[in-house]
Design an enzyme around this catalytic site. Structure first.
Site, mmCIF file in Angstrom:
data_model
loop_
_atom_site.group_PDB
_atom_site.id
_atom_site.type_symbol
_atom_site.label_atom_id
_atom_site.label_comp_id
_atom_site.label_asym_id
_atom_site.label_seq_id
_atom_site.Cartn_x
_atom_site.Cartn_y
_atom_site.Cartn_z
ATOM 1 N N HIS A 53 0.884 -1.160 0.000
ATOM 2 C CA HIS A 53 0.000 0.000 0.000
ATOM 3 C C HIS A 53 0.924 1.212 0.000
ATOM 4 C CE1 HIS A 53 -2.704 -2.860 2.381
ATOM 5 N NE2 HIS A 53 -3.298 -2.682 1.219
ATOM 6 N N ASP A 56 2.347 1.714 3.333
ATOM 7 C CA ASP A 56 3.314 0.698 3.797
ATOM 8 C C ASP A 56 4.718 1.200 3.459
ATOM 9 O OD1 ASP A 56 1.395 -1.216 4.609
ATOM 10 O OD2 ASP A 56 1.263 -2.033 2.574
ATOM 11 N N HIS A 217 -12.279 -13.416 -3.701
ATOM 12 C CA HIS A 217 -13.197 -12.388 -4.207
ATOM 13 C C HIS A 217 -14.089 -12.964 -5.305
ATOM 14 C CE1 HIS A 217 -10.322 -8.868 -2.904
ATOM 15 N NE2 HIS A 217 -10.662 -9.667 -1.907
HETATM 16 C C1 3MF Z 1 -7.645 -6.620 -0.865
HETATM 17 C C2 3MF Z 1 -6.196 -6.476 -1.063
HETATM 18 C C3 3MF Z 1 -5.413 -5.407 -0.460
HETATM 19 C C4 3MF Z 1 -5.898 -5.146 0.949
HETATM 20 C C5 3MF Z 1 -5.363 -6.173 1.881
HETATM 21 C C6 3MF Z 1 -5.426 -5.756 3.311
HETATM 22 C C7 3MF Z 1 -4.316 -4.259 -2.245
HETATM 23 O O1 3MF Z 1 -8.033 -7.912 -1.115
HETATM 24 O O2 3MF Z 1 -5.630 -7.277 -1.700
HETATM 25 O O3 3MF Z 1 -5.335 -4.287 -1.277
HETATM 26 O O4 3MF Z 1 -5.499 -3.956 1.347
HETATM 27 O O5 3MF Z 1 -5.978 -7.390 1.650
HETATM 28 O O6 3MF Z 1 -6.702 -5.853 3.847
HETATM 29 MG MG MG Z 2 -6.398 -9.142 -2.073
#
Ligand code: 3MF
Ligand code: MG
Length: 349
Positions: A53, A56, A217
């Protein structure tokens, strides 16, 4: 099926995967493990790609000057170089700050949308500083809790506008959209890879707009992750993956890859293998959560184990009897084909 030499997979994960163990029902149950120390763990665990992120890389990003952001980015780049690691992508974290409470790009508030754009520009600058070409958009809060809250048509226009703005801002950056159908919102505007790829083709540079598919997802959308991957691959648009697993339609579990449905995991690996995923440097990314019950600091077993399961499945895919598969497909004997898969996975064939 391609006949080139087998892909030597490389693996990535984000530092958030080494977590403090908080969940919505209780606080952290492990001490925080310092970031710099996390980088040292990567190679030992068998990973050489780091997913980030923006914050990060640059903690406290909202309060820093551009020069400070640049300086901190350079410091992280040095750590990566020293450890022999690569930055796979940078994702603007648009779901923490108060300005993102109702989404970023699709917020009804113009000042919130401006904030989201600023974080996006900063993320692109950071990606450039880390020599990464991927900007991941996990559109966490770009959706609604109730449909009447936003004008959905306008929201879709805003998302496309944002993608185009990113492409204009930097001539090399690639947008990698990570779809998810719900959570934290009730309904997300880009719930599947199909939606992400439609945005890509509608954008001013489709070659630079791709997708990142997370197994869980896809499952939360009621879809098969391997077919979702095949769809993106058919369009040359699978830039990365977040392999993990999910037990049914509930909260996002980020379970170890293959741990709930080994056969579904086998099929994801099969599709990736059959289509030469990884040949252009794509990483096998993992997005897995440590169990809250796991003791010790830092907890990393979930990462090592998911990687190991992936590699076992690569072996299963490479030893899968393709001739038999062709014969059974030709004979349309899917009962026999299913048994062959099951016995192969069970190691009794
Ligand atoms: C979401 C992601 C991340 C999230 C991570 C932390 C790039 O599925 O992959 O974003 O921030 O999972 O919760
Ligand atoms: Mg993810």
């Amino acid at each position: 099926m391609n006949n080139e030499s087998p892909v030597d997979y490389r693996f990535s994960f984000g530092p958030w995967n080494i977590s403090e163990g908080a969940d919505p029902f209780g606080p952290e149950i492990r001490e925080a493990y310092p970031h710099e120390k996390k980088f040292v763990l990567y190679k030992k665990l068998g990973f050489n790609g780091v997913q980030f992120h923006d914050d990060d890389v640059v903690p406290g990003i909202d309060d820093l000057t551009p020069a400070q952001v640049e300086q901190q980015t350079a410091a992280v780049k040095k750590i990566l170089d020293d450890e022999g690691l690569l930055a796979e992508f940078v994702a603007p974290r648009l779901w923490f700050a108060p300005q993102t409470v109702d989404g970023g790009y699709t917020s009804n508030s113009a000042t919130d949308r401006e904030y989201a754009w600023k974080r996006t520009q900063q993320s692109i600058d950071i990606a450039r500083g880390l020599n990464s070409k991927g900007l991941v958009l996990w559109l966490a809060r770009e959706g609604t809790y109730i449909r009447e809250a936003k004008n959905a048509r306008e929201a879709y226009d805003r998302l496309l506008e944002t993608v185009n703005r990113i492409l204009d801002y930097d001539s090399e950056i690639e947008v990698w959209i990570e779809p998810k159908p719900n959570e934290p919102t009730d309904q997300a505007y880009v719930p599947t890879i199909g939606h992400a790829i439609a945005l890509s083709y509608a954008s001013k540079c489709p070659d630079r707009v791709k997708g990142l598919i997370e197994s869980a997802h896809a499952m939360l959308a009621g879809l098969d992750a391997s077919d979702e991957m095949a769809f993106a691959l058919a369009h040359g648009k699978l830039a990365s993956v977040h392999l993990n697993d999910q037990n049914g339609l509930k909260y996002d579990q980020d379970k170890n890859f293959g741990s709930t449905n080994l056969r579904a995991a086998f099929n994801q690996v099969r599709v990736l293998e059959e289509n030469g995923y990884g040949r252009n440097g794509e990483f096998i990314g993992l997005d897995v959560k440590a169990m809250r019950t796991q003791a010790g600091v830092p907890v990393t077993a979930h990462l090592e184990n998911s990687r190991r399961i992936f590699l076992h499945l690569v072996e299963k895919v490479r030893t899968w009897d393709r001739n038999r598969e062709s014969e059974l497909r030709a004979a349309r004997d899917y009962e026999a084909l299913e048994l062959a898969v099951m016995e192969h996975l069970l190691g009794v064939a």
